[in-house]
Write an enzyme that holds these catalytic residues in place. Structure first.
Site, short mmCIF file in Angstrom:
data_model
loop_
_atom_site.label_atom_id
_atom_site.label_comp_id
_atom_site.label_asym_id
_atom_site.label_seq_id
_atom_site.Cartn_x
_atom_site.Cartn_y
_atom_site.Cartn_z
N TRP A 102 7.54 -3.73 1.79
CA TRP A 102 6.33 -3.14 2.53
C TRP A 102 6.23 -3.58 4.02
O TRP A 102 5.92 -2.52 4.69
CB TRP A 102 5.19 -3.55 1.79
CG TRP A 102 4.90 -3.15 0.41
CD1 TRP A 102 4.99 -3.79 -0.73
CD2 TRP A 102 4.82 -1.82 0.09
NE1 TRP A 102 4.95 -2.99 -2.03
CE2 TRP A 102 4.94 -1.81 -1.71
CE3 TRP A 102 4.87 -0.54 0.66
CZ2 TRP A 102 4.98 -0.58 -2.26
CZ3 TRP A 102 4.78 0.70 -0.27
CH2 TRP A 102 4.68 0.64 -1.42
N ASP A 171 -1.40 -6.66 6.68
CA ASP A 171 -1.53 -5.78 5.59
C ASP A 171 -1.97 -6.84 4.35
O ASP A 171 -1.20 -7.54 3.88
CB ASP A 171 -0.09 -5.14 5.31
CG ASP A 171 -0.31 -4.29 3.95
OD1 ASP A 171 -1.40 -4.58 3.22
OD2 ASP A 171 0.87 -3.69 3.69
N LYS A 195 -5.93 -2.92 -5.77
CA LYS A 195 -5.20 -4.45 -6.13
C LYS A 195 -6.42 -5.28 -6.73
O LYS A 195 -6.74 -5.63 -7.83
CB LYS A 195 -4.19 -5.12 -5.16
CG LYS A 195 -3.29 -4.28 -4.63
CD LYS A 195 -2.15 -3.84 -5.49
CE LYS A 195 -1.09 -3.32 -4.77
NZ LYS A 195 -0.04 -2.96 -5.56
#
Length: 360
Positions: A102, A171, A195
């Site tokens: 990511w 992030d 999440k």
């Protein structure tokens, strides 16, 4: 209803209590005669939901008053573009720490906007650890990190120390609210909700007001953070149901005793499974180095692909869902986000122990 043990990486498990409350309120929210999905985002009922979520998140994370909390869409992937578009100005260089897939994607989008620099990387070690040494470029626009790496199962354990003039951007999609963090050390934090915060559909952005002054006026309206800050995230129709669910999840976190109590529980859950891995005489192997192991995503491999397939099949037969490793690297992965109960981790640890015993 069939009992399952949800270890999906995302969208991930939601607290049972949250789902039950949402079920009760689904058709008639606070005697309005309307579903929460039918409420106008300009109504007082909805504004109360969003304001409650903001107040609850600010208190749970101890977010200082000089930070705005924004609700955006597009997931973390849109933030990969929004961050450099707003803050990578001419003459500056965006710095990125590469710790997984990511972070690579975030860097890829930044390269389309302006000059970039890799400040640290563990790619050559197959992202088995968090890169320790930072080497910033000249005139850094900001430093970007990915606090938890879902695919490789690693997590930043400390916050990078930077000069005050260098914004730290993170992030935190996969570990926000899982542990206490010093928000004041970050200039911007963003997180897709799916999440630890709620269902997919809303992205939470926590941004220092001083940083917002750098946002240029020429940006597309919906990619400019100022649009959301000036309009209370109500410039257009927000993802109202996702924000409602976020509000319920935040109430649940508070009911558990807050983030500190959640952090202790997450550590206990992770230790259960890592102990099985470490005591298995290499039957299970954890690719993440011990000092970088994630408390959110426990990755592990078995001796052969055949055994891995058998493990996943038998796990599914016993009700364990979502244990396949990411398609990029294979193996197995147990995502043990906040809503995954300790009892489910205990069941998984016992299953892993029994499976190994049967093949030794």
């Amino acid at each position: 209803m069939k009992q399952v043990f949800n270890f999906n990486a995302g969208p991930a498990a939601l607290p049972k209590e949250v789902l039950q409350k949402a079920q009760v309120e689904l058709l008639n929210y606070q005697e309005s005669g309307l579903s929460v999905m039918e409420l106008s985002h300009r109504s007082m009922l909805y504004e109360n939901i969003q304001n409650h979520a903001t107040e609850r998140l600010r208190k749970l994370m101890n977010i200082p008053a000089d930070y705005d909390i924004l609700y955006m869409q597009g997931g973390a992937s849109l933030q990969f573009s929004a961050v450099p578009m707003n803050f990578l100005t001419e003459g500056k260089t965006a710095n990125y720490c590469l710790s997984g897939s990511w972070s690579e994607k975030a860097l890829k989008e930044a390269k389309k906007i302006g000059r970039t620099h890799i400040a640290s990387s563990s790619k050559e070690e197959n992202y088995s650890h968090i890169p320790e040494h930072l080497e910033l470029s000249e005139n850094p626009a900001y430093l970007h990190i990915t606090s938890n790496n879902t695919i490789f199962g690693t997590q930043w354990k400390t916050t990078p120390e930077l000069d005050a003039e260098v914004p730290l951007i993170a992030d935190m999609s996969s570990d926000i609210l899982s542990r206490t963090i010093p928000v004041e050390k970050y200039s911007l934090i963003y997180a897709g909700a799916q999440k630890n915060l709620g269902p997919s559909g809303v992205t939470v952005v926590i941004v220092k007001k001083e940083l917002l002054k750098r946002c240029p006026d020429h940006l597309p309206t919906m990619l400019n953070y100022q649009t959301f800050a000036k309009n209370g995230s109500l410039y257009n129709t927000p993802p109202t149901f996702s924000i409602y669910m976020l509000s319920l999840v935040l109430d649940w976190v508070a009911d558990q005793g807050g983030v500190a109590q959640i952090e202790a529980m997450n550590a206990e859950k992770a230790e259960l499974i890592y102990h099985v891995i470490d005591s298995s005489d290499s039957f299970y192997k954890g690719p993440a180095q011990p000092g970088s192991r994630s408390n959110m995503n426990v990755t592990f491999t078995l001796p052969t692909d055949e055994l891995t397939k058998k493990f996943l099949y038998e796990a599914s037969e016993h009700g364990f869902i979502g244990l396949s490793g990411h398609r990029m690297i294979g193996g197995c992965r147990a995502s043990i986000y906040n809503a995954v109960p300790l009892a489910h981790c205990e069941r998984l640890a016992q299953f892993m122990t029994d499976f190994r015993t049967n093949f030794m």
